[in-house]
Design a protein around this motif. Structure first.
Motif, short mmCIF file in Angstrom:
data_model
loop_
_atom_site.label_atom_id
_atom_site.label_comp_id
_atom_site.label_asym_id
_atom_site.label_seq_id
_atom_site.Cartn_x
_atom_site.Cartn_y
_atom_site.Cartn_z
N VAL A 149 0.83 -1.20 0.00
CA VAL A 149 0.00 0.00 0.00
C VAL A 149 0.87 1.25 0.00
CG1 VAL A 149 -1.84 1.23 1.21
CG2 VAL A 149 -1.72 -1.28 1.34
N LEU A 150 0.54 2.19 -0.89
CA LEU A 150 1.19 3.50 -0.91
C LEU A 150 0.24 4.51 -0.28
CD1 LEU A 150 3.43 5.49 -1.89
CD2 LEU A 150 2.09 5.73 -4.00
N THR A 163 -2.49 4.29 7.98
CA THR A 163 -1.24 3.52 7.93
C THR A 163 -1.23 2.44 9.00
OG1 THR A 163 0.03 5.33 6.98
CG2 THR A 163 1.27 3.70 8.24
N GLN A 164 -1.64 2.79 10.21
CA GLN A 164 -1.63 1.81 11.29
C GLN A 164 -2.65 0.70 11.06
OE1 GLN A 164 -0.94 3.67 15.46
NE2 GLN A 164 -1.75 5.33 14.19
N LEU A 165 -3.83 1.04 10.54
CA LEU A 165 -4.83 0.02 10.25
C LEU A 165 -4.31 -0.96 9.20
CD1 LEU A 165 -8.10 2.17 10.16
CD2 LEU A 165 -7.41 0.56 11.95
N ALA A 166 -3.64 -0.43 8.16
CA ALA A 166 -3.09 -1.29 7.12
C ALA A 166 -1.99 -2.19 7.68
CB ALA A 166 -2.55 -0.45 5.97
N VAL A 167 -1.14 -1.65 8.53
CA VAL A 167 -0.08 -2.45 9.15
C VAL A 167 -0.68 -3.53 10.05
CG1 VAL A 167 1.84 -2.38 10.80
CG2 VAL A 167 1.69 -0.66 8.99
N LEU A 168 -1.72 -3.18 10.81
CA LEU A 168 -2.39 -4.17 11.66
C LEU A 168 -2.97 -5.31 10.83
CD1 LEU A 168 -4.29 -1.97 14.29
CD2 LEU A 168 -2.49 -3.64 14.75
N ALA A 169 -3.40 -5.00 9.60
CA ALA A 169 -3.95 -6.02 8.71
C ALA A 169 -2.88 -6.89 8.09
CB ALA A 169 -4.79 -5.36 7.61
N GLY A 170 -1.61 -6.54 8.30
CA GLY A 170 -0.51 -7.32 7.75
C GLY A 170 0.00 -6.83 6.41
N ALA A 171 -0.52 -5.68 5.94
CA ALA A 171 -0.07 -5.15 4.65
C ALA A 171 1.30 -4.51 4.79
CB ALA A 171 -1.07 -4.12 4.13
N SER A 187 8.14 4.32 12.95
CA SER A 187 7.59 3.88 14.23
C SER A 187 6.17 3.34 14.07
CB SER A 187 7.59 5.05 15.24
OG SER A 187 6.55 5.98 14.98
N LEU A 188 5.48 3.73 12.99
CA LEU A 188 4.14 3.22 12.71
C LEU A 188 4.19 1.92 11.92
CD1 LEU A 188 2.28 6.50 11.63
CD2 LEU A 188 2.44 5.50 13.91
N GLY A 189 5.38 1.53 11.47
CA GLY A 189 5.53 0.30 10.71
C GLY A 189 5.57 0.49 9.22
N ALA A 190 5.74 1.75 8.74
CA ALA A 190 5.75 2.04 7.30
C ALA A 190 7.15 2.38 6.83
CB ALA A 190 4.81 3.20 6.99
N GLU A 191 7.38 2.17 5.53
CA GLU A 191 8.63 2.57 4.89
C GLU A 191 8.44 3.98 4.34
OE1 GLU A 191 12.51 2.39 3.27
OE2 GLU A 191 11.51 1.00 4.63
N PRO A 192 9.26 4.96 4.77
CA PRO A 192 9.04 6.34 4.33
C PRO A 192 9.73 6.68 3.01
CG PRO A 192 10.76 6.30 5.98
CD PRO A 192 10.30 4.87 5.82
N ILE A 193 9.11 7.59 2.28
CA ILE A 193 9.68 8.17 1.07
C ILE A 193 9.43 9.67 1.11
CG2 ILE A 193 9.38 8.38 -1.45
CD1 ILE A 193 8.87 5.45 -1.60
N ALA A 194 10.45 10.45 0.73
CA ALA A 194 10.30 11.90 0.74
C ALA A 194 9.31 12.34 -0.34
CB ALA A 194 11.65 12.57 0.51
#
Length: 310
Positions: A149-150, A163-171, A187-194
């Motif tokens: 997911v982007l 973002t947190q809901l998607a991470v909780l779902a395993g995405a 810290s939310l579990g996402a990969e950041p991009i500028a």
């Protein structure tokens, strides 16, 4: 001030943040099926600023002096006839299209839910609007553990919850944000991009494709999304509605209910979801709070401190 009046932040004309000021207004009463809530904290949304500037939400009527604000936490002060599930003294969080930048708000019983004891007042007051919008987008886009997911605007109020809901779902989640918010996204579990010029190339540099794109920032990010996600039914925005219609992407319109809010509140109370409060203001500083959200920058939510517990 008397029992018939209350302090509120309101505007008497449309305009910039300066038109929003503290006033003494008549206190609402709980009508049939309503509860009157003494507000402790109220969330501040970009939507509130848009209303102050002249936009009228579908189904709403603007009457001067108008009190904005659509989410709150507080204590039930009075219940109207026909109310059966809420009692005076109950700690609640809830929502209303307008009226929450005030010491009191009257809303239908079905627009409040019990505040879990472990949920603090600030998070409770800032959960409804961003939380229920993010949940609606999560459901509409049918996020699963198989998805990559982007998220555009991943550090903002809605983006943080989505973002947190998607991470909780395993995405697997990739989020665009300013460089200063990259550690926060991690810290939310996402990969950041500028975000900004060249972001499409940076997005494509990461190995693997994308199944879903969610735009919580605008700035024509949908033009990027349609280049990396094939199925336009899995591209959605809460900001750029005309462009979404032009491109055949989804427009997310929040579905709200007390049950949905209660589920989100449980997630926060259980430390599975967090509401980041970046800044809080006194009720007298509501205009400054609007200036803050209108910058379009900053992580998480802004809240108004309406009252403290007696």
């Amino acid at each position: 001030m008397t029992d018939l009046t209350m302090k509120a932040a309101a505007f008497d004309e449309f305009g910039s943040a300066e038109v929003l000021r503290a006033q003494l207004l008549f206190r609402p009463r709980a009508g049939t099926g309503d509860v009157l809530v003494r507000i402790i904290r109220a969330g501040v949304q970009l939507t509130d600023a848009a209303i102050r500037a002249g936009w009228t939400p579908p189904g709403a009527t603007i009457t001067f002096p108008q009190v904005p604000g659509n989410e709150f936490s507080g204590i039930v002060e009075e219940v109207g006839s026909g109310v059966s599930g809420v009692r005076v003294g109950d700690e609640v969080l809830g929502y209303s299209m307008l009226g929450s930048y005030a010491e009191f708000v009257a809303v239908p019983e079905h627009q409040v839910t019990a505040k879990p004891p472990d949920l603090d007042w600030q998070q409770a007051g800032a959960l409804s609007a961003s939380g229920q919008t993010a949940l609606t987008a999560f459901e509409d886009l049918e996020i699963t553990s198989r998805d990559r997911v982007l998220v555009h605007g991943a550090a903002g109020g809605v983006g943080t919850i989505f973002t947190q809901l998607a991470v909780l779902a395993g995405a697997e989640v990739v989020g665009t944000a300013s460089v200063g918010n990259h550690d926060y996204l991690r810290s939310l579990g996402a990969e950041p991009i500028a975000y900004g010029p060249g972001q499409l190339e940076r997005i494509r540099e990461l190995p693997g494709g994308y199944d879903v794109a969610f735009d919580a920032a605008g700035h024509e990010n949908l033009l990027t999304a349609v280049q990396i996600v094939t199925d336009r039914r899995r591209i959605a925005t809460i900001v750029d509605m005309p462009l979404a219609d032009e491109l055949g992407c989804r427009v997310v319109r929040s579905r709200r209910s007390a049950d949905r809010l209660a589920g989100l509140a449980r997630l926060v109370s259980d430390n599975r979801l967090r509401v980041h409060i970046r800044r809080s203001f006194d009720l007298d500083e509501a205009s400054e709070a609007h200036r803050d959200v209108e910058t379009g920058h900053g992580r998480g939510k802004v809240v108004l401190r309406i009252a403290e517990l007696r």
